[in-house]
Design a protein around this motif. Structure first.
Motif, short mmCIF file in Angstrom:
data_model
loop_
_atom_site.label_atom_id
_atom_site.label_comp_id
_atom_site.label_asym_id
_atom_site.label_seq_id
_atom_site.Cartn_x
_atom_site.Cartn_y
_atom_site.Cartn_z
N LEU A 31 85.01 10.20 -26.66
CA LEU A 31 84.64 10.37 -25.26
C LEU A 31 84.16 9.09 -24.59
O LEU A 31 84.25 8.96 -23.37
N THR A 32 83.63 8.14 -25.37
CA THR A 32 82.99 6.97 -24.76
C THR A 32 83.62 5.64 -25.15
O THR A 32 83.38 4.63 -24.48
N GLY A 33 84.35 5.59 -26.27
CA GLY A 33 84.87 4.32 -26.77
C GLY A 33 83.93 3.60 -27.69
O GLY A 33 84.26 2.53 -28.22
N PHE A 34 82.72 4.16 -27.93
CA PHE A 34 81.74 3.54 -28.82
C PHE A 34 81.86 4.17 -30.20
O PHE A 34 81.59 5.35 -30.38
N LEU A 35 82.28 3.36 -31.18
CA LEU A 35 82.50 3.82 -32.55
C LEU A 35 81.37 3.29 -33.42
O LEU A 35 81.14 2.08 -33.48
N SER A 36 80.67 4.19 -34.10
CA SER A 36 79.56 3.76 -34.95
C SER A 36 79.31 4.77 -36.05
O SER A 36 79.77 5.91 -36.00
N LEU A 55 74.36 7.96 -22.98
CA LEU A 55 74.29 7.86 -24.43
C LEU A 55 72.85 7.67 -24.87
O LEU A 55 72.07 6.99 -24.20
N VAL A 56 72.52 8.26 -26.03
CA VAL A 56 71.28 7.96 -26.73
C VAL A 56 71.67 7.39 -28.08
O VAL A 56 72.34 8.06 -28.88
N VAL A 57 71.30 6.13 -28.32
CA VAL A 57 71.76 5.44 -29.54
C VAL A 57 70.58 4.76 -30.23
O VAL A 57 69.57 4.44 -29.59
N PRO A 58 70.68 4.54 -31.53
CA PRO A 58 69.66 3.73 -32.21
C PRO A 58 69.59 2.34 -31.58
O PRO A 58 70.61 1.77 -31.18
N ALA A 59 68.36 1.78 -31.49
CA ALA A 59 68.18 0.49 -30.85
C ALA A 59 69.01 -0.60 -31.50
O ALA A 59 69.51 -1.51 -30.82
N LEU A 60 69.21 -0.50 -32.82
CA LEU A 60 69.98 -1.54 -33.50
C LEU A 60 71.46 -1.51 -33.13
O LEU A 60 72.20 -2.45 -33.43
N GLU A 62 72.37 -0.94 -29.86
CA GLU A 62 72.43 -1.06 -28.40
C GLU A 62 73.46 -2.08 -27.94
O GLU A 62 74.27 -1.81 -27.04
N GLU A 63 73.47 -3.25 -28.54
CA GLU A 63 74.40 -4.30 -28.11
C GLU A 63 75.85 -3.85 -28.26
O GLU A 63 76.68 -4.04 -27.35
N ALA A 64 76.16 -3.24 -29.42
CA ALA A 64 77.53 -2.76 -29.65
C ALA A 64 77.90 -1.67 -28.66
O ALA A 64 79.02 -1.62 -28.15
N ALA A 65 76.95 -0.79 -28.36
CA ALA A 65 77.23 0.31 -27.43
C ALA A 65 77.50 -0.24 -26.03
O ALA A 65 78.44 0.20 -25.35
N ARG A 66 76.69 -1.18 -25.59
CA ARG A 66 76.90 -1.72 -24.24
C ARG A 66 78.21 -2.51 -24.15
O ARG A 66 78.82 -2.57 -23.08
N ALA A 67 78.65 -3.07 -25.26
CA ALA A 67 79.89 -3.85 -25.26
C ALA A 67 81.14 -2.97 -25.23
O ALA A 67 82.16 -3.35 -24.67
N SER A 68 81.07 -1.79 -25.83
CA SER A 68 82.29 -0.99 -25.99
C SER A 68 82.30 0.34 -25.25
O SER A 68 83.36 0.91 -25.03
N SER A 69 81.15 0.87 -24.89
CA SER A 69 81.10 2.20 -24.29
C SER A 69 81.57 2.19 -22.84
O SER A 69 81.20 1.31 -22.06
N ILE A 74 72.65 4.06 -20.95
CA ILE A 74 72.37 4.05 -22.39
C ILE A 74 70.87 4.02 -22.61
O ILE A 74 70.16 3.16 -22.06
N PHE A 75 70.38 4.97 -23.42
CA PHE A 75 68.98 5.02 -23.82
C PHE A 75 68.90 4.75 -25.33
O PHE A 75 69.80 5.17 -26.07
N THR A 76 67.86 4.05 -25.74
CA THR A 76 67.76 3.67 -27.16
C THR A 76 66.47 4.19 -27.77
O THR A 76 65.49 4.49 -27.07
N HIS A 77 66.48 4.25 -29.10
CA HIS A 77 65.27 4.63 -29.84
C HIS A 77 65.15 3.76 -31.09
O HIS A 77 66.15 3.46 -31.75
N SER A 78 63.94 3.34 -31.37
CA SER A 78 63.67 2.57 -32.58
C SER A 78 63.35 3.52 -33.73
O SER A 78 63.23 4.74 -33.54
N ASP A 79 63.18 2.96 -34.92
CA ASP A 79 62.92 3.80 -36.08
C ASP A 79 61.55 4.46 -36.04
O ASP A 79 61.29 5.40 -36.80
N THR A 80 60.65 3.98 -35.18
CA THR A 80 59.33 4.60 -35.06
C THR A 80 59.24 5.57 -33.88
O THR A 80 58.21 6.20 -33.67
N ASP A 81 60.32 5.69 -33.12
CA ASP A 81 60.35 6.61 -31.98
C ASP A 81 60.78 8.01 -32.42
O ASP A 81 61.43 8.19 -33.45
#
Length: 362
Positions: A31-36, A55-60, A62-69, A74-81
């Motif tokens: 649906l978005t073009g973002f493959l992960s 999109l809600v994606v892991p923060a790590l 984020e760069e790939a999502a913004r480049a391909s989606s 785009i909203f992000t979350h870290s491992d402590t969120d």
């Protein structure tokens, strides 16, 4: 929004769904073009009816999502969120009736979503995506043709290593080395190379058996490339082949060709299965054709439709699936010949091009 999101929004309106949450990474890509691969982390593509998807994606990632989606929000979350709370904040209110892929969500994740979001009701939307994926776009077909081209190059390289005394596992290692060397993302399933009597096992496991003169040698291999799968099977003879095994090969080839000749829009999947099965039965090997004729192919190597004799759904232009009849005689050997095919308005386009006539190698 792209056409796929528009189709989903129409379905939402028709079925009274307020919010759509897509969590299968392959559907997010579709649906978005973002493959992960988010591993255990939360990933979701979301649409509220009447609004732009996000999109809600892991923060790590984020760069790939913004480049391909193709989705810009785009909203992000870290491992402590807590990603579910970030999702709730992005929704800006109750999700109302929510559409989910129930066959993808674990019970634990479903219960967490229910507790955090407080949705009114959850409905399964897996069938919507299944039906959309059945009809491939020109872009998808282009990607699949590339995946086919790569696996055929891999097969050619693998055949160059065949000689008496080489083991099945050695050939598998060469196949998987070539998959990476030639630029594929990876195998689309566990590469299978079987020899001799082991070719009678439709899903046999390669091992330390050494290739011998007079063997049948079966390669069932595929790759992922740009998120799309290929899947091909070819069976060869090492040095020479008995008359009986040659007859088996010829029957399978005739069944493969009969099924492909029957493909056109409006024919049922059951009809093409029966076209192949009848040929094998007439050759006297009906009891040794042990599986369905084929399966859908796309972002999954096995997806809808299932091509078997009881499936009376009708073929449509844009369907892509495999045609892979086989005969498996215990203690003697087996033959399978598999092609990837596209249904067109005029009939069929065979995506695989590797020769199918019996080839003596080694």
């Amino acid at each position: 929004m792209n056409t796929k999101w528009n189709q989903l929004e129409q379905q939402m309106s028709a079925h009274g769904i307020d919010t759509l949450l897509i969590t299968d990474p392959k559907h997010v890509y579709y649906l978005t073009g973002f493959l992960s691969n988010p591993h255990e982390r939360f990933l979701g593509a979301v649409m509220v009816r009447g609004e732009e998807p996000f999109l809600v994606v892991p923060a790590l990632d984020e760069e790939a999502a913004r480049a391909s989606s193709q989705v810009q929000r785009i909203f992000t979350h870290s491992d402590t969120d807590n990603p579910y709370r970030i999702l709730k904040e992005a929704l800006k209110g109750s999700p109302g009736v929510i559409g989910l892929e129930k066959n993808h969500l674990s019970v634990a994740r479903y219960e967490t979503l229910e507790a955090e979001l407080g949705f009114k009701e959850a409905r399964n939307i897996g069938d919507w995506l299944q039906n959309m994926r059945m009809i491939k776009t020109e872009e998808e077909v282009h990607k699949m043709k590339h995946a086919v081209k790569l696996i055929e190059k891999v097969l050619q390289q693998g055949l160059s290593r065949v000689q008496v005394g080489v083991t099945e596992n050695e050939l598998v290692a060469e196949i998987e080395y070539q998959i990476r060397k030639l630029g594929a993302d990876g195998p689309s399933f566990d590469s299978m190379v079987l020899s001799g009597e082991k070719t009678a096992l439709p899903h046999g496991v390669p091992g330390s058996r050494k290739i011998q003169a007079g063997d049948l040698l079966m390669f069932d291999i595929g790759v992922y490339a740009a998120g799309y799968a290929s899947d091909i099977t070819r069976t060869f003879a090492v040095h020479q082949l008995s008359d009986e095994l040659t007859a088996i090969y010829n029957a399978v080839l005739a069944a493969n060709e009969a099924a492909i000749a029957a493909i056109k829009p409006g024919v049922s999947f059951g009809q093409i299965d029966r076209a192949a099965r009848n040929v094998i039965a007439e050759a006297g090997y009906g009891e040794y054709f042990l599986h369905r004729l084929g399966h859908g192919l796309g972002i999954d190597v096995h997806e809808y439709p299932s091509v078997h004799g009881a499936n009376e759904d009708l073929l449509q232009a844009g369907n892509v699936f495999t045609v892979e009849p086989g005969i498996y005689v215990p203690g003697k050997g087996g033959v399978r010949i598999e092609d990837d095919v596209l249904v067109t308005e005029q009939g069929v386009s065979i995506l695989t091009t590797f020769p199918k006539t019996l080839s003596i190698i080694g």
